[in-house]
Write an enzyme that holds these catalytic residues in place. Sequence first.
Site, short mmCIF file in Angstrom:
data_model
loop_
_atom_site.label_atom_id
_atom_site.label_comp_id
_atom_site.label_asym_id
_atom_site.label_seq_id
_atom_site.Cartn_x
_atom_site.Cartn_y
_atom_site.Cartn_z
N ASN A 117 -3.69 -2.84 5.72
CA ASN A 117 -2.89 -3.24 7.02
C ASN A 117 -2.58 -2.29 7.97
O ASN A 117 -3.08 -2.14 9.06
CB ASN A 117 -1.64 -3.83 6.26
CG ASN A 117 -0.56 -4.57 7.34
OD1 ASN A 117 -1.21 -4.57 8.67
ND2 ASN A 117 0.19 -5.53 7.09
N THR A 118 -1.96 -1.05 7.63
CA THR A 118 -1.39 -0.36 8.59
C THR A 118 -2.58 0.37 9.34
O THR A 118 -2.66 0.30 10.60
CB THR A 118 -0.46 0.79 8.19
OG1 THR A 118 0.50 0.24 7.33
CG2 THR A 118 0.08 1.59 9.08
N GLY A 159 1.16 2.77 3.54
CA GLY A 159 1.16 3.28 5.01
C GLY A 159 1.02 4.68 5.22
O GLY A 159 1.18 5.14 6.28
N LYS A 188 0.64 -11.92 -4.45
CA LYS A 188 0.63 -10.67 -4.57
C LYS A 188 2.01 -10.13 -4.71
O LYS A 188 2.93 -10.00 -4.21
CB LYS A 188 -0.06 -9.95 -3.23
CG LYS A 188 -0.31 -8.37 -3.50
CD LYS A 188 -0.59 -7.60 -2.13
CE LYS A 188 0.20 -6.04 -2.47
NZ LYS A 188 0.31 -5.64 -1.11
N ALA A 231 -3.24 -0.34 -0.24
CA ALA A 231 -2.57 0.59 0.06
C ALA A 231 -3.01 2.02 0.16
O ALA A 231 -3.74 2.55 -0.67
CB ALA A 231 -1.13 0.71 -0.69
N GLY A 232 -2.54 2.78 1.32
CA GLY A 232 -2.98 4.23 1.43
C GLY A 232 -3.93 4.59 2.10
O GLY A 232 -4.33 5.70 2.30
#
Lengths: 255, 323
Positions: free
Chosen positions: A205-206, A156, A95, A183-184
């Site tokens: 993830n976050t 994040g 990635k 993301a986001g």
Amino acid sequence: MVTFYDTEVASRLMLGTAQYPSPAILAEAFRRSGAGIATVSLRREAAGGDGGAFWELVRRLGVRLLPNTAGCHSAREAVTTARMAREVFGTSWIKLEVIGHADTLQPDPWGLVEAARELCADGFDVFPYTTEDLVLAEKLLDAGCRVLMPWGAPIGTGLGLANRYGLRSLRAQFPEVPMVVDAGLGRPSQAAEAMEMGFDAVLLNTAVAKACDPAMMAEGFARAIEAGRLGYEAGMMEPRDMAAPSTPLIGKAFL
Amino acid sequence: MIRVIGGGVMGLAVAAELSGRGRAVTVIDRERQAGPHHCSWWAGGMLAPDCEGETAEEPVVRLGRAAADWWAGQGARVIRRGTLVLALDRDRAELARFARRVPGAPLEAEGIAALEPDLAGQARRGLHVAGEAHLDPRATLAGLRARLAAQGVVFETGEARPGPGDIDCRGLAARDALPDLRGVRGEMVVLRLRDLDITRPVRLLHPRHPLYIVPRGQGLYMLGATQIESEGRGPATARAVLELLSAAYALHPAFGAAEVLEIGADARPAFADNLPRIRRRGGVIHVNGLFRHGFLLAPAMARMVADRLCDGITPEVCDEDHG
């Protein structure tokens, strides 16, 4: 089933492996969500030594690993990190992240294309972390990428799909290219929306790692992703202004 | 005579607990005194069970509650002023998230200024977590060691492999016996800044670079918070130090004038769930996996070891008890 670089993966959920309260909770998040791909960051975990024991725990998840070049700010750095990752994790999947802006962690389009070209030529299967920009997408595909990972919003932030129009036209422009919204995303409903728009998978993830109960959140996202995908495949109705009752009116007095 | 292998925070706490119950104890350590080879040497020394509950599981919070009283009872200088949790304006969401998990009194600018006058005008939102405490880890380790020696605990210098009857408190060095132990790296900086007086630990929340600052008295401040999945015990990286110093500078620009006295790094022993364990195997009692909670959990762990040894009570955190 979704296919990336000729490899079939059962789940449309990918999970990052950073920021969990413990590796045991990370493993539980994978178990409950059935996520099929784990991203791992070589750079951070390798600082000053080896992350051997942690990587061993991640390997034991039994899912496909997707190493990333998180934290790299130039094409050179990203290419070096990718080569190290190939050695350490024994996979040509990478990635590719080339960060261009320190505050928003927005990708650097020029560095990204440069690194993608070099890595594709070197036999890597590149998953570039990109924006929704169509021209950039085209250049990444020209460079040899066969998957795209457009952002929902900056990493994040949990803002969801910040540019729906851009994402929709990216999807429409390259219907054959597997795309992962990366993301986001902060909420399961946002992941469902991405899937309804026809994206092939979602990377988180976050939103999971920092939830009060990460494993439960992972499962919540997994179900939302499945719901969104089913909706997309089933063919959703278009919104309309005229009310249409689901029970027929025939036979009722209407005057 | 009970042998305790390892003279870091866990070994000394076990020795204190057993000696306090009238047992004869020998502590065997590689070095003649507490020092940089112990990961507790690099600790922050925050006795902050509630704040740790932000990420740690319930046993850490509960078992950690006994720590402040225990250390005070061992003659350590325990300072009970609670913890001040702060976030800069743009990181308000971090504070909301933290407050959802950690009980504390919400503060606005005036409240922060009342608690820490020297931080007035810096952060405008925070949380006061009362009932928490801090201590100076190095002074505490040295003090406890001297106290134990005076009580008749014998200290031997040398390498020892734990055998039947021994208590293994070697931390990460016990991986030969506990292969499921892993190292989690942390980095720290010690600063001296005389013109700023902060009296309690401050945690600055940040989505990327969280920071804690622990006052050590006489203008000394310990900065920490990095947590990296790595076994590396080598020197701190420039990036880690930059992150810690930038965060401190963001909290108060006066930190820009601080003297950097020390930069350190080490790896903490942890099991996969980041929870501590007592494991009795082949007659050896292994106590390990205190992760980032050495001073917080050592008292409760030491008590459980002593309960097992003196009264045959199987400890709550025991995952194996045979042989």
